[in-house]
Design a protein around this motif. Structure first.
Motif, PDB file in Angstrom:
ATOM      1  N   THR A   2      40.239  45.055  51.379  1.00  0.00           N
ATOM      2  CA  THR A   2      38.786  44.865  51.412  1.00  0.00           C
ATOM      3  C   THR A   2      38.439  43.554  52.110  1.00  0.00           C
ATOM      4  O   THR A   2      39.282  42.682  52.311  1.00  0.00           O
ATOM      5  N   SER A   3      37.169  43.436  52.477  1.00  0.00           N
ATOM      6  CA  SER A   3      36.595  42.164  52.932  1.00  0.00           C
ATOM      7  C   SER A   3      35.588  41.703  51.889  1.00  0.00           C
ATOM      8  O   SER A   3      35.049  42.520  51.124  1.00  0.00           O
ATOM      9  N   ALA A  35      39.707  36.405  47.140  1.00  0.00           N
ATOM     10  CA  ALA A  35      40.471  36.567  48.378  1.00  0.00           C
ATOM     11  C   ALA A  35      41.850  35.902  48.269  1.00  0.00           C
ATOM     12  O   ALA A  35      42.861  36.464  48.696  1.00  0.00           O
ATOM     13  N   LEU A  89      31.387  45.458  60.431  1.00  0.00           N
ATOM     14  CA  LEU A  89      32.806  45.232  60.174  1.00  0.00           C
ATOM     15  C   LEU A  89      33.615  46.519  60.174  1.00  0.00           C
ATOM     16  O   LEU A  89      34.825  46.490  60.416  1.00  0.00           O
ATOM     17  N   VAL A 141      33.717  46.550  52.155  1.00  0.00           N
ATOM     18  CA  VAL A 141      33.241  45.221  51.795  1.00  0.00           C
ATOM     19  C   VAL A 141      32.852  45.220  50.317  1.00  0.00           C
ATOM     20  O   VAL A 141      32.082  46.077  49.874  1.00  0.00           O
ATOM     21  N   HIS A 168      34.670  48.192  57.692  1.00  0.00           N
ATOM     22  CA  HIS A 168      35.758  47.858  56.778  1.00  0.00           C
ATOM     23  C   HIS A 168      35.155  47.830  55.377  1.00  0.00           C
ATOM     24  O   HIS A 168      34.000  47.439  55.224  1.00  0.00           O
ATOM     25  N   ARG A 177      40.107  39.830  52.777  1.00  0.00           N
ATOM     26  CA  ARG A 177      39.694  39.008  53.915  1.00  0.00           C
ATOM     27  C   ARG A 177      38.322  38.398  53.661  1.00  0.00           C
ATOM     28  O   ARG A 177      37.381  39.104  53.312  1.00  0.00           O
ATOM     29  N   VAL A 237      34.920  36.934  55.001  1.00  0.00           N
ATOM     30  CA  VAL A 237      34.065  36.978  56.184  1.00  0.00           C
ATOM     31  C   VAL A 237      32.903  36.029  55.940  1.00  0.00           C
ATOM     32  O   VAL A 237      32.136  36.211  54.994  1.00  0.00           O
TER      33      VAL A 237
END
Length: 306
Positions: free
Chosen positions: A178-179, A200, A227, A231, A229, A206, A208
């Motif tokens: 995940t971000s 994180a 992204l 989140v 991705h 990740r 951001v």
């Protein structure tokens, strides 16, 4: 300008050393320095001359110190007077973004609950309890914050955070895949940023970094689209409807939880306040936080697993 900032000023003035004052106040040195700078901005004067080797009061600081001490004495006297008032006096409660739907009903018969309409970030609400602006707050708080401000906390609620993703698949996503967003506006997002950075570090997610307040709302969904991705959403986004082009996915290995604490002053003696705390937290339970799969920050006061 807040009472706690004035207390910080007195501590630094007496120690003439930011490191010793920080230890005495049980807060981080950089935080103390930032609070003194904020106080100087609010007052419009420089309080200290400082370099790498020494700290000294400026003439303005010397002139203001006795006035600040007198003001803090008055505040302490006011707090002692308030503590002796009848239990029928309203109990003032602040919150961030969540509160139990039956909040008022739970305390009916033990206190007159006044819910403060001034919705503010967690660290601000905890500070308002510490300086006596309100009696209780529902907020996210760390154990070191409780110690620094002489507060105590009871668990009142918890949100299991999830991820928002592009595509159509709704399968669980490992935390490492995940971000998580961190916003440059620390005045608003300090609590969330601290939570996100630690999540994180612990899981491999990740970070951001953003600067548009897109931790929640339409801007958050725009970041997910950009992204492409998964989140992790914030607790303020728990009730927002997910747009039709995005999906909600559970986060696992581990599952992140955000806790809501009911915070009061450690030396609180008013019967109405204590009765309200008991009524609001009596039957809360563990809320899943004791599961081996749950993740909480190391300094979360309700963390029960490694």
């Amino acid at each position: 300008m807040e009472l706690r900032q004035l207390r910080y000023f007195v501590a630094v003035a007496e120690e003439l050393h930011f490191g010793r004052a920080a230890v005495r106040l049980r807060i981080a040195g950089p935080s103390l320095s930032q609070q003194i700078k904020a106080l100087e901005r609010d007052l419009g004067v420089r309080l200290f001359d400082r370099d790498r080797r020494s700290v000294a009061l400026t003439p303005s600081g010397q002139a203001l110190l006795p006035q600040v001490r007198a003001l803090l004495d008055q505040a302490d006297e006011l707090r002692r007077s308030a503590a002796g008032m009848a239990a029928t006096e309203p109990v003032r409660l602040g919150y961030v973004s969540w509160r139990p739907p039956d909040l008022t009903a739970r305390v009916s018969g033990v206190a007159q609950l006044h819910v403060d309409a001034w919705v503010m970030p967690s660290h601000t609400q905890a500070g308002r309890v510490a300086d006596g602006s309100i009696d209780l707050a529902i907020c996210w708080v760390r154990a070191d914050d409780l110690a620094a401000h002489a507060l105590e906390a009871r668990l009142i609620g918890a949100d299991r955070l999830f991820a928002i993703s592009t595509g159509t698949g709704t399968s669980a996503v490992p935390a490492k895949d995940t971000s998580i967003l961190v916003d440059s506006d620390t005045a608003t997002w300090d609590s969330w940023n601290r939570y996100a950075e630690e999540f994180a570090r612990d899981t491999g997610a990740r970070v951001v970094r953003i600067d548009d307040g897109g931790i929640t709302g339409a801007a958050f969904f725009d970041h997910v689209r950009r992204l492409r991705h998964p989140v992790v959403n914030s607790p303020k986004g728990q009730t927002a409807p997910v747009p039709p082009d995005l999906v909600q996915r559970p986060v696992v290995d581990p599952a992140p939880y955000w806790t809501w604490a009911l915070v009061c002053r450690r030396d609180e003696t008013r019967k109405a306040v204590r009765a309200a705390v008991e009524a609001l937290t009596r039957d809360v339970g563990g809320l899943g936080l004791d599961a081996d799969t749950a993740w909480l920050p190391a300094e979360d006061p309700f963390r029960t697993t490694g």
